[in-house]
Each structure stands twice: as C-alpha cells, then as structure tokens.
Scaffold this active site. Structure first.
Site, PDB file in Angstrom:
ATOM      1  N   HIS A  69       0.843  -1.197   0.000  1.00 53.61           N
ATOM      2  CA  HIS A  69       0.000   0.000   0.000  1.00 53.61           C
ATOM      3  C   HIS A  69       0.878   1.246   0.000  1.00 53.61           C
ATOM      4  CE1 HIS A  69      -3.148   2.833   1.225  1.00 53.61           C
ATOM      5  NE2 HIS A  69      -2.393   3.189   2.244  1.00 53.61           N
ATOM      6  N   ASP A  94       8.326  20.921 -26.470  1.00 54.51           N
ATOM      7  CA  ASP A  94       8.397  19.595 -25.836  1.00 54.51           C
ATOM      8  C   ASP A  94       9.519  19.659 -24.811  1.00 54.51           C
ATOM      9  OD1 ASP A  94       8.312  16.786 -25.227  1.00 54.51           O
ATOM     10  OD2 ASP A  94       7.641  16.388 -27.270  1.00 54.51           O
ATOM     11  N   TRP A 145       7.046   0.067   3.733  1.00 47.02           N
ATOM     12  CA  TRP A 145       7.572   0.807   2.577  1.00 47.02           C
ATOM     13  C   TRP A 145       8.969   1.329   2.875  1.00 47.02           C
ATOM     14  CZ3 TRP A 145       8.725   5.940   0.938  1.00 47.02           C
ATOM     15  CH2 TRP A 145       8.629   6.922   1.946  1.00 47.02           C
ATOM     16  N   SER A 156      13.841   5.609 -13.462  1.00 49.60           N
ATOM     17  CA  SER A 156      12.844   6.428 -14.145  1.00 49.60           C
ATOM     18  C   SER A 156      12.833   7.850 -13.621  1.00 49.60           C
ATOM     19  CB  SER A 156      11.470   5.779 -13.956  1.00 49.60           C
ATOM     20  OG  SER A 156      10.445   6.662 -14.278  1.00 49.60           O
ATOM     21  N   SER A 157      12.797   8.005 -12.293  1.00 46.59           N
ATOM     22  CA  SER A 157      12.743   9.347 -11.709  1.00 46.59           C
ATOM     23  C   SER A 157      14.005  10.138 -11.984  1.00 46.59           C
ATOM     24  CB  SER A 157      12.557   9.268 -10.194  1.00 46.59           C
ATOM     25  OG  SER A 157      11.414   8.538  -9.887  1.00 46.59           O
ATOM     26  N   HIS A 163      13.112  11.799   3.284  1.00 48.42           N
ATOM     27  CA  HIS A 163      12.483  13.050   3.632  1.00 48.42           C
ATOM     28  C   HIS A 163      12.344  13.993   2.453  1.00 48.42           C
ATOM     29  CE1 HIS A 163      10.318  15.394   6.305  1.00 48.42           C
ATOM     30  NE2 HIS A 163      10.826  16.404   5.632  1.00 48.42           N
ATOM     31  N   GLU A 179      11.977  13.102  -0.360  1.00 50.51           N
ATOM     32  CA  GLU A 179      10.930  12.459  -1.150  1.00 50.51           C
ATOM     33  C   GLU A 179       9.552  13.000  -0.793  1.00 50.51           C
ATOM     34  OE1 GLU A 179      10.532  10.561  -3.632  1.00 50.51           O
ATOM     35  OE2 GLU A 179       8.441   9.974  -3.354  1.00 50.51           O
ATOM     36  N   TYR A 211       8.849  15.830   0.438  1.00 51.67           N
ATOM     37  CA  TYR A 211       8.714  17.196  -0.057  1.00 51.67           C
ATOM     38  C   TYR A 211       8.591  17.196  -1.565  1.00 51.67           C
ATOM     39  CZ  TYR A 211       9.466  18.844   4.611  1.00 51.67           C
ATOM     40  OH  TYR A 211       9.336  19.084   5.943  1.00 51.67           O
ATOM     41  N   SER A 237      -1.154  27.151  -5.730  1.00 58.72           N
ATOM     42  CA  SER A 237      -0.894  28.542  -6.113  1.00 58.72           C
ATOM     43  C   SER A 237      -1.606  28.891  -7.405  1.00 58.72           C
ATOM     44  CB  SER A 237       0.599  28.778  -6.285  1.00 58.72           C
ATOM     45  OG  SER A 237       1.274  28.611  -5.065  1.00 58.72           O
ATOM     46  N   HIS A 292      14.524  13.256  11.820  1.00 54.44           N
ATOM     47  CA  HIS A 292      13.358  13.221  12.693  1.00 54.44           C
ATOM     48  C   HIS A 292      12.567  11.932  12.558  1.00 54.44           C
ATOM     49  CE1 HIS A 292      11.184  15.539   9.309  1.00 54.44           C
ATOM     50  NE2 HIS A 292      10.682  14.334   9.308  1.00 54.44           N
ATOM     51  N   HIS A 293      12.960  11.077  11.618  1.00 52.74           N
ATOM     52  CA  HIS A 293      12.335   9.767  11.542  1.00 52.74           C
ATOM     53  C   HIS A 293      13.068   8.784  12.428  1.00 52.74           C
ATOM     54  CE1 HIS A 293      10.009  11.012   8.010  1.00 52.74           C
ATOM     55  NE2 HIS A 293      11.080  11.690   7.695  1.00 52.74           N
ATOM     56  N   THR A 316       6.672  27.135   5.205  1.00 50.99           N
ATOM     57  CA  THR A 316       5.395  26.524   4.877  1.00 50.99           C
ATOM     58  C   THR A 316       4.248  27.426   5.321  1.00 50.99           C
ATOM     59  OG1 THR A 316       6.482  24.420   5.356  1.00 50.99           O
ATOM     60  CG2 THR A 316       4.119  24.361   4.991  1.00 50.99           C
ATOM     61  N   LYS A 353       3.678  30.264   2.976  1.00 50.87           N
ATOM     62  CA  LYS A 353       2.893  29.905   1.794  1.00 50.87           C
ATOM     63  C   LYS A 353       1.407  29.896   2.104  1.00 50.87           C
ATOM     64  CE  LYS A 353       4.482  27.215  -1.388  1.00 50.87           C
ATOM     65  NZ  LYS A 353       4.994  28.195  -2.333  1.00 50.87           N
ATOM     66  N   ARG A 366       1.588   1.450  14.842  1.00 55.29           N
ATOM     67  CA  ARG A 366       1.280   1.233  13.442  1.00 55.29           C
ATOM     68  C   ARG A 366       1.807  -0.127  13.012  1.00 55.29           C
ATOM     69  NH1 ARG A 366       5.448   5.052  10.034  1.00 55.29           N
ATOM     70  NH2 ARG A 366       4.497   4.015   8.261  1.00 55.29           N
TER      71      ARG A 366
END
Lengths: 244, 306, 751
Positions: C295, C324, C359, C389-390, C473, C475, C477, C488, C522-523, C548, C551, C670
């Site tokens: 998941h 393009d 994950w 790919s990324s 992390h 990721e 963001y 926006s 922080h993880h 943040t 924004k 969890r």
C-alpha cells in the site's frame, strides 16, 4: 455516544503529565503544543471562511485593476511589512517550542548510571517475545508473584529472575532498562506511560523510568518497530507493585 | 503524433522498459525463486532474454544517430543567453554526471563510515587475532600485487587522453585517426576490465598471498593475511570484502557500459561518420569517460592504498 | 534385373523386417542392466510394448508392516492380480521390480525366485521366478526411524505367450513411516487472499476484453482480426509516442490506476482492522505485513509521483512556452519504466507473497531470511527501475526548464507550478540516486551474500535508516511541493488577482527544498543516535514550518481582496489548505522529541502523514485534474458531480483519519494487524468512513469518463488563467504551440 467521548476525552501517555517535573502545566510542552495548534488551526480556517464570505464574486462584478490576462505575467502584489510579520512571528513560536522541549528531552535521555538506579533490568527482544532478567545481586521481593507460575495448590509463586513476556518492578523506584536485540530491530514501548526506545542489534540502548511518577498497577509493553510476522503479538505485561 | 522536430515515435523506450522488467524477473527468480526459495536456475534464460531485449532497445535507440551527419536542426533555439552557452545534450550529460556523483558518494561514504568505526589492523596491536573487531582492508590483500592496480590506473588515465585525441582528430577531419584513437580507448578500457576481473579472481581464491604462512599470525610483510581471509577474500567474507567488491564493481560496471557505447562510436567512426561538422557524440562520451576516470582516481587510493 | 531396384527392394525389406520385430524385449531374466533399470524407473514396464501406459485393472499389492523401527528386518510380499491376463489357476507368468528409497532390500536366503542384481539396490524376479504372481523378500529398516521410506513396486501381468505382446503392467507407490516419524499431511495449496483478488481482476479484465471485442464485431460487423487491427492502430501510437502531452496523459492515467489498486490495499487494511482479528481470520498476519508494505510503496512511488510527473510532463513545456521537453525519447523511457517496474514490484504476489518489510524496508529484517522471499527481492528490484525512471525525468526537466523557456519567460516570471517542479527535480536529482544505491546494497545483501546490513559481520543496521531517510524526507517534499504549485495556480486564478507575494513564494519553496535534506533525522529519534544530531534535526524540522506557513498565509492573502469564484478546482484547493494545515500542525507536534518518543511508530504518525499526503498531495491534484482537464481534452467536467465528489471525499477523509490521532494517543502502534479491544469502536468507525471515502472516488472516475464524451466545449481559457498554457488551444495542437509565444509583463501592458 462513546465514540464522541473517545474523540474528546482521552488519556495522554502519563509521562506527558509533567515529564518528571521538567515540563508541567499550561507552560509545559504538551499544553503549549495543544494551545498553539488550536490557535493556528482556528486562525487559518477562520481567515479562509472570512475570505469566502466577503470576497465572493457576484455576477456583474467588475474585475480588479490587476486582474489576470492570458499570456501576461501578473502585476507584483505584496506587502513587505505583513510578510515580514508572518515570517518572524512563526519563527519565534517554533524556536520557543524547541526551547521548551529541551528540558523534558534531557529528562528522558539522561538515563541514570547503573549505580544510581534502584534496579536495572536486562531486556532482550527476540522474534517475537520479550525476555526480562533481573540482576544477580537483586533480591526479588516475595510479594512479586505476577510473573511467577502457579503451584499445585493453585497459589501464585514468586517471580523467577528471568521472566518471559512479563515484568514486575517496584513502585517508587528508579528503574533502568538495558535493552538488547537478539535478531532484528524491535522497539520497547510502555504504552500507557509513553516510554519508547528502539532495540538495535549489536547495540545496547537504554531507557529508564521513575515509578514514583506513575500509579502501581498493570501496564502493557508492545513492540513498536516492524519485526516480522508476529510483530503485533509481541506483547508483554508490566506490573508496578508496592514493595514492602 | 509525430511533431516537427524530427523526434518521431519509437518503440525503443517501451521495449527497453519491458526488457528491464523481464531481466529483473529472471534475475530474482534465478537467485531466489523456486520451491526452496534459493533459486530456480531455469530462469537464467529469462534473465538473458531480458538483457538481449535491453540491448536491442539500445540499438534501436542509437539507430537515429547512425546516419546523422550534422547537428543542424537538432539544436533547440535558446531565448535566454546564459543557458545557451552549451548544447542541450551536453547540459543533460553534466546533470546526469551530477547524479552519478551522488551514487559514488553514497558508496564511498558507506565504506568510510564502516571503516572509521573500527580500528585498522596493525601488527603491533594485540587485537585482530581474536574476537576484537578490526579492519583488515583490501589494500592489505592487494599490496603484494599492487602493480596491477597501477597498470589499471595508467590505462584508464591514458584512455581519457586517447578519447580527447579522438575528438581532436574528428574536429580536424581525420577519420582514420578518430577511429584509431577510439579503438585505443576501447582497448585500454578492456585491459582495465580484464585485469580487474583477474585481480578479483586471485583475491577471491586467496592466491595473492603466500602458501607458507602461520595461520595464527598476520604477517602482511610476508604476504600472510588475516585468519579471517584464509578461505579467500570475497564479497561475502567480511565487510571489507563487501565494500571493496561492490564499490569497485559498480565502477567496473560503469566502465563496461562505456565500452558498449564505444562499440557504437567505433563502428560509426569507421564509416567516416565523425568530422568537423559532427563530433558532439564523442565529446559527450568523453565527458562520461572522464567522470569514470575521476571516480577511479578516488577509488584507487581509498581501496588499494589506504 | 535392375540392380538399383533390387537393392532398394532389399533395403525396404530389411526396414520392414526390423520394424516388424517387437521393439521391446520381454525379460524373463528380470531387470538386470542399467538401461532397463533406468527405463523402468522412468516409464514403467514399457518394454512390454503393447501397453506403454499402466493398466489400472492390474493390481499390484505390496504387503508392508504398519511402521518400522530402526535396524529391524521385515518380510514383504509382492502380489499381482487382476487385469486381462488373470487366470484362476494362477499358472500365468509375471514379473516384478521393486525399489525402496531407504533401508536395504534383499532376497530371502535360498530363495531362487527373487534376485538383487549385482551393483543395484532394487529387487526383481529371476528366470525361475518368472512363472509366478507372488514373491516374498526382505527389507531391513534404516538407522533413523523418524523418516518415511518410499516403496515403488512394478508388477507385470504376463499372458504366457512368447514375447511381450499382450502383457499388462501397473505400479504402486507406498510410503512407510518409521515409528517416530512425523506424518506430513499435504494440504491443498489454497490461494491467498491477494491472489484471489488478482485472479478475480484478471478474469474481469479478460471478460471485459471479450465483451468489448465481441460487441465491436457485432455492431460494426467486423471480423475478429479487423477488430484487433483497429485497436492495434489506436494503441500503437501510444506505445511509441514521445510527445510530452501523451506521455503526460499516460503518466496521469497509470498513476490514478495504481492509486485505485493502492486504495484497495488500503481498504484491505481497514477491513482487517475493523475489529481485533486472529491470524488468518481475514488476512494472515504475514499477508497483512505485505498489504501495508505494498500500500505504501504503491501510493508513493506508483500513484503520487507518476501523477505529479504526468502533470509536469503535460504542463511544463506549455507553461514555459516550449514545444516539448529537452529529451523526448528519454521521457518516454521514464514513463515506460513505471508500469513495468510496478509489475516487477507486484510479482511477489505470484511467487508466495509480496514484500513485507514496510515501505521503509528497515534492515536487518529486510536483508535477512525472515522477510518474504522472493517477494521482497521483487519489491527491491522494481523500485530500482522506478528510481532510474525518476532520475531520468529529473535530468530532463532540469535541462528543459533552464534552457528552453520562451522569450519573456525569465526565471522570476515562471508560473508557480513550474517553480515547484523545478525545485522538486533538484531534490530528486540529489536524493533518488542515494536511495537507488541503498536498494542495490540491499539487493546485494539478499542475493549475493554481501554483508552491508549483516549485524553479525559488524554492520550497522542504522546505516539503512540514514540512507533511506536521506532520500525519504526530500521524497515527501518532492510529493508536496508540486501540490503547493497547483494550489498557487488554482487559488490565483479563482481569486482573479495575482498571487500575493510571488517572490516570497519562490524563496519559501526553495528554502523548504534545501532544509528538507537536513531534517531527515526526525524519523530516527528513537534509534539511539547521537544526541546532538537529534537536537539539530528537531530545530530544523520546526523551522521548516516557517516557509510553509508563509505559503499558507500568502494563499489566504491572495483571496483577501480578490473576486472568488467557487468552482470545483477552487473548492478542492481550499479543502486542501484546511487538511494540509492540520497535517502540518501535527508535524510540528511530532517534531518535538519528548512528544515524538511516545508517538513514534503509532497511529498519530499515520494520521499526520495521511493528512499531508492525501489531504495535501492527492486533494490538490484532484483539484488539478478538474482545473486542467478542459485544457487537456477540450471539454469541461461536470460541476455538480465535482462538488459532490469533493463533499464526500472531504467529509469521509476527515472522518476516517481524524480519529487516528486519538487512536495514536491511546497507544496503538502502526503496522499492527490486530489491537486492544478497547479501541475497537474507533477502529470500526475509521474503517467504515474509509470505505465510503474509497467508494466516493468512483464518482470522480465516472465524471472523467463521462465528460470526455459529453462535456461542454471548453475554449482556450475557460477559467481566465494567465499562464502560457491558457494561450494555446484546448487541447493544444500537435506541436503544442502554433508559434512560440512571448510572455508579456503586466507593468508594460497598457490596460
């Protein structure tokens, strides 16, 4: 409805009450977090609703002077003073929240040396059970029977020095946990109190608890780091008992 | 759906994608599938089939460039001066090399992190001949045969020179020299890989150290290596082995990919495909090749000397 | 006489003669040589070539004791009866061959009917023993009696005529257990839950295909091949396209497809957690571990990122005024690695279980033997493909956005969605390669025996966490910044005024991007890592709230003084602002280490990240679909259905995920497949709300499909947006712009 009750009235982990006296009351980290979360959340939502009420477009409204045109980069729009304000104010707020987190943080992480504690328990986590061992020079109080077996007459027996998935510790004491893993990552988590420490193979991690800050009784220990098939069943019971 | 750039539709990306998947499925099933989960060797066929598909996709991809003789019409107009100083493809290659920097930084930092955690072997220490952890680096294993690493370094550095000379030759309309210099680059790269594979084989089988050794002593001066390597030095022997083979192996894989690209370049140079007007591909390859060389300049001292 | 004719005739005669001979030989001597032994073991008594198959009416009976004790010798009897050659007086002949997988067979002393050929372990009949239908012999049990021994007996029922015609044979295999053997009961391999679902979907897909093709054949009166040719003609351009618009659409559709699949996995989680369950009641605990792993991986890598790349693919060239991307073919490759990589990740479901490591794949569980094999290997390999790919996408977009902007499009005149993508690809470039290397190291440990995460060899299991979160992390963001960009765009357009504080919006996003690399610790607050490291991370995590917050305030200030139109895109955008703000606030709560210690790895964290990922990214991009659908298809989506979709999604999203904060505070960890009964009411409520949330998404799917056929004509700029995509037609022409536009500036425009 019990569900609504559950949502509004709930118990925090007990260590949050005052983190051993380092962070209590409305000025403490827990209340401050709660208060500021509510204020910021309400502020944002209220402002949003205010905008929706007072600045809705009605049919026939003329467009603003700086209305958008396709293919044209829009006018600059801003207000330096306002923007600086809402940069500096949050900066002060989060710095304040960091500062008041330091004392409780040190309280949790300042694990007392073994000679300063009343009892040091060796905790071994292995897929999928908890093994607790009392130090060899520790006399287990005779009234500690929650983790012992039952004899032929049905009476509870005294706890052994090594117990499985069950730990009984004295009230009003400083307890230190030396935590080791036999295999993979686990986490030692005393649920109702809110103590948590990862268990890392090849590394001894530490946790501690001052049982005078909690009531005697039954508590739960869960594993809180994914460790395989029976991760959700790696449970142990913790009993805090008055020692005579 | 074709647009006016000349970038027509092509099945190569789809083919490459599917083939990569087939390759991985074959690899995983061959190494971890089957009833006992330790590998079902019948799947190696699938793995190679996938590799073949990837190679085919690559060949279809470069098909476009095979007959190209000029960069004109290729380059997209730039409206903002500063960014027009290098071509799009060169810019892309530089950014790609940036990601490669991240790749090798990760490998090297993992290695250094592990190495720094434990004292290095020192013959004067009482440690290491027992249960105390210490680091017996690959350098100790190789030291007696360092000449090969030196030859490899020399070969790679020289090959960076030959690729630059190939580019000059192309710019000066000298097709024969272009081809020869590219072939020299290939040969030097191949020497590098062959020597490296041979070196690995010798290290793996424990042939780099002497037969007359006291198994309890670690006498590096007389080419007698730690007891923990008495069965050879391979990637599953110890952390020193894992970090050595994976890092040098990743570097070697990059050299190998470069050699494959060189085959294309040589073939095209051979039919006089590179000249004053069209030589950018050699330059792009040169950038990649210099980078691979630069990585070796870090890997060599970190693993062979330190 | 023609010699040639003679020799040919001779040759033919010889050939006929050879073929007329029985090709098998009856062996009255018993099976005594290697070839025949091998043949009998492989194929049975096929030398008796009338019947190459066993004949079931021949009964071969081997009398064995009930079980065996080690070292004991037993007398066994082999008996043939039945079959076409069975005659009452027993005067017919027969042959036999018997093997035992263990222990020793031997003829009885002085028995002339049974032999054990020299150098072999089986027993067979002698020439004398050829005339019988029953033989007796001995067997000595092996040393260990906790094993089972397999006996295979062949009996040949001979008809008494010469040769091997008219003989019938059969075979019997019996297992004999030792006294202490554990008898294994082979259970029928049942399909696991996920396998059943996948097969069900496959059957539905095949049925649909058959129905669709059949329908076409009937209504258009076409032959089967013509129908297929027609479909191939429309599919092939999609397989080979390199046009950013089509690649973008494929990304978006594939992304939402995987979102649907990841959603089903999420609903499986919620069904499991409807009430406390025992192992195997719904899912086994091991299957549950795979479910939440797949998941998470599906949602982040196969849903969120592709949807983002899809919008980026479609819009960036349009917004910067290019035709393009810089490398269109590479772009197509980036896309194709996605569905194929996804299939590799899911291969685990067909090979005994998908990856079950979470994950986040923490070692040493993921690098060891107890994690599912080869499911976890597939999980690793597929993500390597997605990482490639990324990386290629990031290179492509960076070059495109820096080099290919149209006249007038300076860096500080890019639309904010473009800026968000530019910063996102920087993050991708610097973080994805690290994760890909970490995956390769994990694969090397699992497959080739390296020791990077092997604790016994002295490795540090926390190394993986550092490598993973250094990527992980940035990721998250990477998935939220483009959502900010979308917000926006939408809020600006539907307030009909410029964004408030464009410059600070750009700097805020850049700051968030840079800080994201420092906060990853922080993880790892509870890992026992260095205290100074943890403090720095706490401070920087709190600090990231500042840009943040800027924004969020800027969006609100844009609306103040504007002329707000509340169409579906705007409604989604505003809902996102609310849910993202809540998610951001809980993030700050978690940033405080003393509080995090109690909440780490619990449901409070699950609530937080679903608020920012679903309430932030997904809602924003749903708004994005409503906003840009007219541009991509030329048709407007249905407003009423859109508002209904929003209302149901917003209400039931909050109903499902808000209570998770409470569940977390009450201590539910969890990744638990079951939980304490006192939390059952809340979990049940969450599960039901989640299911309704899931079902409401069908309204969205319907709207997308329905509007494609029946939507109102959109026109170039149905929302009065300003950025360059709104200056070209809807949908844009093949080369995106008929001529490269020039972006004008408002200050220079005469009103």
């Amino acid at each position: 409805m019990s569900l609504i009750e559950d949502l509004i009235f709930f118990d925090n982990p007990s260590i949050w009450n005052d983190f051993g006296g380092t962070s209590s009351g409305f000025g403490g980290i827990v209340w401050q977090m709660f208060i500021w979360s509510v204020i910021v959340g309400v502020l944002v939502i209220a402002w949003l609703v205010y905008n929706l009420i007072y600045f809705r477009r009605k049919d026939g409204d003329p467009d603003h002077k700086d209305a958008l045109k396709a293919g044209v980069f829009p006018h600059e729009r801003g207000n330096t003073v306002i923007e600086l304000t809402w940069t500096i104010a949050p900066l002060i707020l989060v710095t304040w929240l960091t500062i008041i987190s330091l004392a409780p943080l040190n309280y949790l992480w300042d694990v007392p040396e073994e000679n300063e504690t009343d009892l040091t328990v060796e905790v071994l986590a292995v897929q999928w059970q908890w093994i607790f061992e009392m130090p060899s020079n520790y006399t287990i109080p005779s009234e500690f029977t929650k983790c012992g077996g039952v004899d032929q007459d049905g009476n509870a027996m005294q706890n052994m020095a090594v117990t499985y998935n069950c730990l009984e510790i004295p009230h009003n004491s400083i307890i230190r946990f030396n935590i080791n893993s036999e295999d993979v990552l686990h986490a030692f988590y005393i649920v109702e109190i809110g103590i948590k420490q990862d268990v890392v193979p090849n590394l001894q991690t530490l946790a501690w608890l001052d049982t005078s800050t909690v009531n005697p009784g039954e508590y739960n220990i869960y594993c809180a780091e994914m460790c395989g098939r029976s991760h959700s069943q790696m449970l142990a019971k913790l009993y805090i008992t008055e020692a005579a | 759906m074709s647009d006016e750039h000349g970038h027509h539709g092509t099945i190569a990306p789809f083919l490459f994608g599917i083939s990569s998947a087939v390759m991985f499925i074959g690899l995983i099933m061959a190494t971890a599938g089957g009833e006992d989960k330790t590998g079902d060797t019948g799947y190696w066929f699938i793995f190679f089939f996938g590799l073949a598909g990837m190679l085919t996709g690559f060949m279809m991809w470069v098909q476009d460039y095979w007959n190209q003789t000029s960069e004109e019409g290729e380059e997209i107009e730039v409206y903002h001066e500063f960014w027009g100083t290098i071509t799009t493809r060169k810019f892309g290659m530089w950014i790609f090399l940036l990601t490669e920097v991240m790749v090798f930084s990760t490998l090297l930092s993992a290695y250094l992190r592990y190495r720094a955690a434990v004292p290095d072997y020192d013959s004067s220490l009482a440690e290491c001949v027992g249960i105390d952890p210490c680091w017996v680096p690959a350098a100790d294993v190789i030291r007696s045969h360092l000449i090969f690493g030196v030859i490899n370094t020399f070969a790679l550095l020289l090959s960076s020179l030959t690729v630059v000379l190939a580019l000059y030759a192309a710019k000066n309309n000298n097709p024969k020299a272009t081809t020869r210099y590219l072939m020299a680059t290939f040969v030097l790269g191949a020497i590098f890989l062959i020597l490296k594979l041979w070196e690995w084989g010798e290290m793996k089988n424990g042939h780099f150290w002497s037969d007359h050794c006291d198994p309890l002593k670690q006498d590096i001066a007389h080419h007698c290596i730690a007891p923990k390597y008495e069965h050879g030095f391979w990637l599953d022997t110890s952390l020193e082995g894992s970090t050595f083979y994976i890092t040098t192996g990743t570097h070697g894989a990059h050299v190998f990919v470069g050699l494959i690209a060189l085959v294309y370049l040589i073939a095209k140079a051979n039919k006089d495909g590179y000249n004053e007007e069209y030589h950018d591909t050699i330059e792009l390859f040169g950038l990649y090749w210099h980078y691979v060389d630069l990585v070796w300049v870090f890997v060599f001292p970190f693993f062979y000397l330190y | 006489m023609n010699l040639r004719k003679l020799s040919i005739g001779f040759l033919l005669a010889i050939l006929v003669a050879i073929s007329a001979f029985p090709t098998g030989n009856g062996l009255p001597t018993g099976i005594t040589d290697q070839n025949t032994t091998d043949t009998v073991i492989a194929n049975g008594c096929t030398c008796h070539n009338t019947n190459t198959e066993a004949t079931s009416s021949v009964i071969v009976n081997l009398t064995l004791p009930e079980n065996f004790t080690s070292g004991e010798t037993y007398t066994l009897i082999l008996n043939i009866s039945g079959g076409p050659n069975d005659l009452a007086d027993g005067g017919n002949r027969g042959g036999f061959f018997v093997t035992a997988s263990d222990g020793e067979l031997s003829p009885t002393v002085n028995d002339t009917l049974v032999q054990k050929p020299f150098g072999f372990t089986h027993l067979t009949h002698t020439v004398d023993g050829n005339d019988y239908r029953e033989w007796t012999f001995e067997w000595t049990a092996p040393e260990s009696d906790d094993i089972s021994v397999q006996f295979v007996a062949y009996g040949n029922s001979v008809n008494g005529a010469d040769g091997s015609q008219g003989d019938y044979w059969n075979k019997q295999a019996i297992t004999l257990y030792g006294v202490n053997a554990v008898i294994e009961i082979k259970t029928q391999n049942e399909l696991s839950g996920p396998q059943k679902i996948i097969y069900a979907f496959a059957i539905i897909a095949v049925t649909l295909t058959v129905v669709v093709i059949g329908n076409r054949m009937v209504t258009k009166d076409q032959a089967f091949e013509d129908v297929l040719k027609g479909y191939w003609k429309s599919i092939y351009p999609w397989l080979t396209t390199t046009d950013h618009k089509y690649v973008g659409i494929m990304y978006i559709c594939t992304g939402f497809g995987w979102f649907f699949i990841g959603g089903i996995l999420g609903l499986l989680i919620r069904w499991q957690l409807m009430e406390p369950r025992i192992d195997g009641e719904f899912l086994t605990y091991e299957e549950y571990n795979s479910t939440f792993t797949m998941h998470g991986t599906t949602m982040i890598f196969m849903a969120a990122m592709p949807i983002i790349f899809g919008f980026a693919n479609y819009l960036i060239p349009l917004q910067i005024g290019a035709r393009d991307l810089a490398f269109p073919r590479l772009n197509a490759l980036s896309y194709w690695l996605l569905p194929t990589g996804g299939i590799v990740i899911y291969m685990g479901y067909f090979t005994g279980g998908a990856g079950d490591v979470g994950w986040t794949g923490y070692t040493p569980y993921s690098s060891g033997d107890t994690a599912t094999t080869p499911g976890t290997d597939f999980w690793v390999a597929g993500q390597i493909m997605l990482g490639a790919s990324s990386t290629l996408t990031a290179i492509n977009f960076l070059v495109t956005m820096l080099r290919m902007r149209a006249p007038g499009v300076t860096m500080m005149r890019l639309p904010l969605f473009s800026w968000s993508i530019l910063i996102t690809v920087f993050l991708l470039l610097l973080s994805i390669p690290v994760f890909t290397v970490a995956l390769i190291l994990l694969m090397a440990d699992r497959t080739f025996g390296t020791l990077y995460f092997n604790v016994e060899a002295g490795a540090d299991p926390i190394l993986w966490q550092h490598l993973f979160w250094y990527f992980g992390h940035p990721e998250v963001y990477i998935v939220i910044l483009p959502a900010f960009g979308v917000l926006s765009e939408i809020i600006t357009t539907f307030s009909r005024r410029p964004i408030f504080g464009y410059t600070s919006m750009v700097y805020a996003m850049a700051t968030i991007g840079i800080i994201s690399f420092i906060v990853y610790g922080h993880h790892m607050f509870t890992t026992g890592a260095d205290p100074l490291f943890r403090f720095i991370v706490m401070l920087t995590t709190m600090l990231v709230a500042v840009p943040t917050g800027i924004k969020i305030f800027n969006w609100l200030a844009t609306m103040t003084g504007g002329s707000i139109v509340l169409k579906t895109p705007m409604v989604f955008a505003l809902g996102t602002v609310i849910t993202f703000t809540i998610g951001g606030i809980t993030g700050i709560v978690l940033a405080s280490i003393p509080i995090d210690i109690a909440l780490h790895d619990g449901y409070f964290v699950v609530a937080h990240f679903h608020y920012v990922l679903v309430g932030g990214t997904i809602f924003a991009f749903m708004g994005g679909v409503y906003y840009w659908y007219p541009k991509m298809t030329g048709k407007m989506m249905n407003e009423k259905l859109g508002l209904l979709h929003f209302a149901l999604s917003f209400i039931f999203f909050n109903a499902a995920f808000y209570p998770m904060h409470n569940v977390g505070l009450s201590g539910m960890p969890r990744r638990y497949a079951t939980y304490d009964a006192s939390l059952a009411d809340m979990n049940e409520f969450i599960s039901i709300a989640a299911m309704i949330f899931g079902i409401s998404q069908l309204i969205f799917v319907y709207n997308v499909l329905y509007s494609y056929k029946n939507g109102e004509e959109a026109g170039d700029d149905p929302w009065d947006g300003w950025s360059l995509e709104w200056t070209t037609s809807s949908p844009p022409p093949h080369n995106s712009f008929t001529e490269i536009p020039t972006l004008k500036i408002a200050e220079e425009e005469k009103q």
